[in-house]
Motif scaffolding. Structure first.
Motif, PDB file in Angstrom:
ATOM      1  N   GLU A 226       5.119   5.246   5.364  1.00  0.00           N
ATOM      2  CA  GLU A 226       5.614   5.167   6.743  1.00  0.00           C
ATOM      3  C   GLU A 226       7.052   4.670   6.771  1.00  0.00           C
ATOM      4  OE1 GLU A 226       2.763   2.599   8.525  1.00  0.00           O
ATOM      5  OE2 GLU A 226       1.200   4.140   8.671  1.00  0.00           O
TER       6      GLU A 226
ATOM      7  N   THR B 101       0.244   3.928   1.746  1.00  0.00           N
ATOM      8  CA  THR B 101       0.326   4.445   3.113  1.00  0.00           C
ATOM      9  C   THR B 101       1.442   3.774   3.895  1.00  0.00           C
ATOM     10  OG1 THR B 101      -2.054   4.913   3.114  1.00  0.00           O
ATOM     11  CG2 THR B 101      -0.952   4.787   5.249  1.00  0.00           C
ATOM     12  N   HIS B 102       1.472   2.443   3.866  1.00  0.00           N
ATOM     13  CA  HIS B 102       2.502   1.716   4.622  1.00  0.00           C
ATOM     14  C   HIS B 102       3.890   1.973   4.063  1.00  0.00           C
ATOM     15  CE1 HIS B 102      -0.834  -1.272   5.944  1.00  0.00           C
ATOM     16  NE2 HIS B 102      -0.730  -0.244   6.773  1.00  0.00           N
TER      17      HIS B 102
ATOM     18  N   SER C  98       0.846  -1.197   0.000  1.00  0.00           N
ATOM     19  CA  SER C  98       0.000   0.000   0.000  1.00  0.00           C
ATOM     20  C   SER C  98       0.879   1.244   0.000  1.00  0.00           C
ATOM     21  CB  SER C  98      -0.934   0.025   1.218  1.00  0.00           C
ATOM     22  OG  SER C  98      -0.244   0.429   2.384  1.00  0.00           O
TER      23      SER C  98
ATOM     24  N   SER D  85       4.827  11.217   2.565  1.00  0.00           N
ATOM     25  CA  SER D  85       3.369  11.226   2.623  1.00  0.00           C
ATOM     26  C   SER D  85       2.797  10.229   1.625  1.00  0.00           C
ATOM     27  CB  SER D  85       2.828  12.627   2.316  1.00  0.00           C
ATOM     28  OG  SER D  85       3.084  12.960   0.962  1.00  0.00           O
ATOM     29  N   GLN D  86       1.556   9.822   1.857  1.00  0.00           N
ATOM     30  CA  GLN D  86       0.901   8.885   0.954  1.00  0.00           C
ATOM     31  C   GLN D  86       0.796   9.472  -0.455  1.00  0.00           C
ATOM     32  OE1 GLN D  86      -2.369   9.265  -0.370  1.00  0.00           O
ATOM     33  NE2 GLN D  86      -2.688   7.196  -1.194  1.00  0.00           N
TER      34      GLN D  86
END
Length: 297
Positions: free
Chosen positions: A23, A19-20, A17, A28-29
């Motif tokens: 991180e 998002t992950h 993903s 940022s996503q």
């Protein structure tokens, strides 16, 4: 291909993903998504199928991911070799072995290793499945079967056999069997159908058959899917169980049962990739293992 975009692609493929991956990369996503879109535009190919539940690699994405994973694993290995001191062993060392051997034999000895080599950062991956050393899922492995990959270096560590044990509480309640025939009247803990036995044995539950009449096979009191579970069940006083030699040090309160029984034997090996042959971290850990094994056996 732009190296930064390839690095982001690798992280997204690993994480599944945006998002992950963000991180992991501290981005940022939206920044991650833009990098992937730019890479797809430069290649004029879709690399991911976008779904509400996450990302799935396309066929072209799978091809690029396999190449990127190989490149990044080789870079990680090269970085570790370059940063290793000429005078002393240092740097990360990821070790994998089976759950039982790692929990009961190896982990209690890691303190001694780190006392000797405080600049080595050890991480343990305990699994009854085999990690891919060639892909740097781990640096070294202690395996209960010889490696099948041709590009791995192996060193024989020891030959071990299975011995039957019982807890003092069990012996107090049920007595000790004095002959193989006596096992017919005792509780026996064995591997279940779902067991992933390391090492694989031709007759994994040989204790049910030893000395038993062919027409009256013994029934186990409990089936467990790994040897550590058998150890815990035996230690609790549930029944008798066969365990490898390396468990003896952790089972000092258990009582050997019919020690003259010839259980299955197997060999343990120290395994690592060919390109780490001259690594001081690998050499230090190998020599430490051999010393500890010589003390124990």
């Amino acid at each position: 291909m732009d190296w930064d975009k390839l690095r982001v692609f690798h992280a997204v493929a690993e994480a599944g993903s945006f998002t992950h991956a963000g991180e992991v990369l501290n981005l940022s996503q939206s920044a991650v998504s833009r990098q992937i879109s730019a890479l797809e535009e430069s290649l004029n190919l879709p690399l991911f199928h976008r779904h509400a539940r996450g990302l799935i690699l396309t066929e072209q994405g799978e091809l690029l991911y396999r190449t990127a994973r190989d490149v990044f694993s080789k870079l990680a290995m090269t970085e570790a070799l370059l940063t290793e001191s000429r005078e002393r062993a240092q740097g990360p060392l990821k070790i994998t072995t089976t759950v039982a051997f790692g929990s009961l034999w190896l982990t209690p000895r890691i303190k001694d290793f780190l006392d000797l080599y405080p600049d080595i950062a050890v991480s343990l991956v305990l699994s009854d499945g085999e990690l891919d050393l060639a892909m740097r899922e781990a640096d070294v492995a202690i395996r209960m079967t010889p490696p099948r990959q041709p590009d791995l270096v192996q060193r024989h560590l020891m030959t071990m056999k299975y011995t039957v044990f019982a807890a003092p509480d069990y012996v107090k309640a049920h007595g000790l069997p004095l002959t193989l025939a006596d096992l017919d009247h005792h509780r026996i803990v064995v591997f279940g159908e779902d067991a992933r036995v390391a090492p694989p044995l031709s007759n994994v539950n040989w204790l049910l058959d030893a000395g038993a009449p062919p027409d009256r096979p013994r029934r186990p009191v409990l089936e467990v899917n790994n040897i550590y579970g058998i150890y815990r069940a035996v230690k609790s006083g549930l029944g008798l169980g066969a365990m490898p030699d390396y468990m003896i040090s952790a089972a000092d309160d258990l009582i050997p049962v019919l020690p003259e029984i010839a259980g299955p034997t197997f060999d343990a090996y120290f395994v690592y990739p060919e390109e780490l042959r001259h690594s001081k971290r690998i050499t230090a850990f190998r020599d430490f293992l051999l010393e500890k094994i010589a003390e124990a056996y």
